[in-house]
Design a protein around this motif. Structure first.
Motif, mmCIF file in Angstrom:
data_model
loop_
_atom_site.group_PDB
_atom_site.id
_atom_site.type_symbol
_atom_site.label_atom_id
_atom_site.label_comp_id
_atom_site.label_asym_id
_atom_site.label_seq_id
_atom_site.Cartn_x
_atom_site.Cartn_y
_atom_site.Cartn_z
ATOM 1 N N GLY A 161 41.386 48.591 41.846
ATOM 2 C CA GLY A 161 40.498 48.272 42.974
ATOM 3 C C GLY A 161 41.201 48.543 44.302
ATOM 4 O O GLY A 161 42.081 49.402 44.390
ATOM 5 N N GLY A 162 40.843 47.789 45.332
ATOM 6 C CA GLY A 162 41.448 48.006 46.646
ATOM 7 C C GLY A 162 42.919 47.600 46.646
ATOM 8 O O GLY A 162 43.267 46.582 46.059
ATOM 9 N N TYR A 222 42.280 51.569 35.732
ATOM 10 C CA TYR A 222 41.602 51.912 34.468
ATOM 11 C C TYR A 222 41.587 53.424 34.210
ATOM 12 O O TYR A 222 41.472 53.856 33.071
ATOM 13 N N ARG A 244 39.428 53.349 41.764
ATOM 14 C CA ARG A 244 38.152 52.873 41.225
ATOM 15 C C ARG A 244 37.828 53.797 40.051
ATOM 16 O O ARG A 244 38.056 54.994 40.131
ATOM 17 N N CYS A 245 37.322 53.239 39.013
ATOM 18 C CA CYS A 245 37.077 54.031 37.801
ATOM 19 C C CYS A 245 35.705 53.662 37.229
ATOM 20 O O CYS A 245 35.600 52.803 36.341
ATOM 21 N N PHE A 274 34.866 53.249 33.482
ATOM 22 C CA PHE A 274 35.262 52.077 32.695
ATOM 23 C C PHE A 274 34.092 51.131 32.438
ATOM 24 O O PHE A 274 34.179 50.234 31.610
ATOM 25 N N GLY A 306 41.044 42.686 42.218
ATOM 26 C CA GLY A 306 39.990 41.778 42.656
ATOM 27 C C GLY A 306 39.019 41.466 41.524
ATOM 28 O O GLY A 306 39.300 41.754 40.355
ATOM 29 N N ASP A 307 37.861 40.930 41.878
ATOM 30 C CA ASP A 307 36.937 40.485 40.823
ATOM 31 C C ASP A 307 36.387 41.637 39.992
ATOM 32 O O ASP A 307 36.128 41.479 38.800
ATOM 33 N N GLY A 308 36.238 42.818 40.601
ATOM 34 C CA GLY A 308 35.790 43.981 39.822
ATOM 35 C C GLY A 308 36.798 44.317 38.741
ATOM 36 O O GLY A 308 36.437 44.504 37.565
ATOM 37 N N SER A 309 38.063 44.341 39.102
ATOM 38 C CA SER A 309 39.128 44.630 38.133
ATOM 39 C C SER A 309 39.150 43.581 37.030
ATOM 40 O O SER A 309 39.357 43.898 35.856
ATOM 41 N N GLY A 319 36.591 44.239 34.349
ATOM 42 C CA GLY A 319 37.061 45.212 33.371
ATOM 43 C C GLY A 319 38.008 44.568 32.369
ATOM 44 O O GLY A 319 37.905 44.797 31.151
HETATM 45 P P1 ADP Z 1 38.233 45.084 43.047
HETATM 46 O O1 ADP Z 1 39.026 44.836 41.812
HETATM 47 O O2 ADP Z 1 39.117 45.194 44.264
HETATM 48 O O3 ADP Z 1 37.086 44.108 43.194
HETATM 49 P P2 ADP Z 1 36.318 47.155 42.232
HETATM 50 O O4 ADP Z 1 35.116 46.261 42.334
HETATM 51 O O5 ADP Z 1 36.200 48.535 42.768
HETATM 52 O O6 ADP Z 1 37.608 46.552 42.936
HETATM 53 O O7 ADP Z 1 36.696 47.240 40.688
HETATM 54 C C1 ADP Z 1 37.811 47.987 40.260
HETATM 55 C C2 ADP Z 1 37.508 48.656 38.956
HETATM 56 O O8 ADP Z 1 37.257 47.683 37.942
HETATM 57 C C3 ADP Z 1 36.260 49.518 38.943
HETATM 58 O O9 ADP Z 1 36.468 50.782 39.524
HETATM 59 C C4 ADP Z 1 36.000 49.624 37.451
HETATM 60 O O10 ADP Z 1 36.863 50.570 36.861
HETATM 61 C C5 ADP Z 1 36.395 48.231 36.957
HETATM 62 N N1 ADP Z 1 35.191 47.395 36.817
HETATM 63 C C6 ADP Z 1 34.472 46.809 37.808
HETATM 64 N N2 ADP Z 1 33.409 46.143 37.320
HETATM 65 C C7 ADP Z 1 33.428 46.323 35.983
HETATM 66 C C8 ADP Z 1 32.581 45.901 34.886
HETATM 67 N N3 ADP Z 1 31.492 45.169 35.091
HETATM 68 N N4 ADP Z 1 32.921 46.284 33.633
HETATM 69 C C9 ADP Z 1 34.020 47.027 33.408
HETATM 70 N N5 ADP Z 1 34.848 47.468 34.391
HETATM 71 C C10 ADP Z 1 34.576 47.123 35.653
#
Ligand code: ADP
Length: 322
Positions: A10-11, A41, A72-73, A76, A102-105, A108
């Motif tokens: 993520g960021g 990822y 960002r991936c 995934f 962050g929460d997106g990571s 995953g």
């Molecule tokens: P951050 O971790 O800073 O919140 P992101 O929201 O861009 O950043 O998430 C980072 C990465 O985590 C994404 O690019 C993706 O590879 C993975 N990710 C985010 N949401 C999901 C999900 N619902 N399921 C699986 N992987 C996810």
């Protein structure tokens, strides 16, 4: 034998390197191995792994960004790509994960854990401080201080010219950075995405403070959904007051730079705490700091809940700058 895969995702945030260092050094002190996964990822899917020995993390504690790279991936999000990633982890001998992001990571990491039962511990690394279950995220303190340094400089020119400045800080969905920067920078008004701060009321307060002798003013605005929100505020102020207002968008400079002492200490504690948690058989949790103590919070909570919005800080900034 425990072999931990560690990645930043993520960021980027200052202090991510200090976290990886803590993971590596703590793991080695318990005779566990660590393998770095490059670019989050993406590296997991593309087999981009690098063994991390004790010396591989020398001289990184003070460096901003992340030497493991991040990214960002979107791939995934598809289960079939997570299967490829998991197969790669198994082939590399990785049997546990530390996810720094962050929460997106964390979403995953949680998905991988649910699907393949691989133990995972998350470490909150984001300048936004918007993760439920921890008082601080790694990188937040540095970003606040970076933005503050900029505001102090802007204040010099604002006072010299009797001007209104609107300083835009990062925060697409969250205003925690804007709130702390606003309080510490002596802002008159703070605008955050979670709460509408009515511009007409702000302008009335601005007019009142000018009547009371105030000659310059600083507004802090979180960027909201897209950068440039500060220009809309500036136009409104100019139109409704005829006063000269300037905009300064701090942008990506807030992400970079050497982590503060506080961020290094938190990164060290949480990185080591994540390894300790894995060694104790914990999984699917985030290592956080609450009331000065290390805590483990279910990843399911960290990704589904939000920390409370501190509207009181908007009011505090307003009162103290009057
Ligand atoms: P951050 O971790 O800073 O919140 P992101 O929201 O861009 O950043 O998430 C980072 C990465 O985590 C994404 O690019 C993706 O590879 C993975 N990710 C985010 N949401 C999901 C999900 N619902 N399921 C699986 N992987 C996810």
């Amino acid at each position: 034998m425990l072999t931990i895969g560690v990645y930043t995702s993520g960021g980027d945030a200052p202090g991510m390197n200090a976290t990886v260092r803590a993971v590596v050094r703590m793991a080695h002190s318990h005779n566990a191995n660590v393998i770095g996964i490059r670019s989050g990822y993406t590296g997991m899917i593309e087999n981009d792994f690098v063994p991390l020995d004790l010396r591989s993390v020398a001289n990184v504690i003070q460096r901003g960004g992340t030497f493991l790279k991040t990214g960002r991936c979107p791939e995934f999000l598809q289960p079939e790509n997570r299967k490829i990633a998991f197969d790669n982890l198994v082939k590399a001998g990785i049997n546990a994960l530390v996810c720094i992001g962050g929460d997106g990571s964390f979403r995953g990491a949680h998905a991988l854990n649910q699907e393949y039962k691989i133990p995972v511990i998350g470490v909150p690394g984001t300048i936004d401080n918007d993760i439920y279950g921890t008082d601080f995220t790694i990188g937040f303190d540095t970003a606040v201080n970076t933005a503050l340094e900029a505001i102090d400089r802007i204040r010099d020119t604002a006072t010299s010219h009797n001007r209104i400045f609107i300083v835009e800080v990062m925060g697409r969905d969250s205003g925690y950075l804007a709130l702390d920067v606003g309080i510490a920078g002596g802002a008159q008004e703070i605008f955050i995405p979670e709460e509408i701060n009515d511009i007409n009321n702000c302008i009335q307060r601005l007019k009142d403070s000018i009547k009371n002798g105030k000659q310059y003013s600083i507004f802090v605005a979180a960027e909201g959904q897209k950068p440039g929100r500060a220009y809309d505020l500036c136009d409104a102020i100019k139109k409704k007051t005829g006063l000269d207002a300037k905009v300064c968008i701090l942008g990506h400079i807030q992400r970079g730079g050497s982590p503060t002492a506080r961020d290094r200490v938190i990164a060290s504690a949480l990185g080591a705490g994540a390894v300790d948690a894995l060694l104790r058989g914990e999984s699917d949790k985030m290592a956080g700091i609450r009331d000065g103590k290390l805590v483990l919070v279910p990843l399911a909570d960290a990704i589904s809940k939000r920390p409370p919005v501190r509207k009181d800080k908007i009011l505090l900034a307003r009162i103290l700058s009057s």
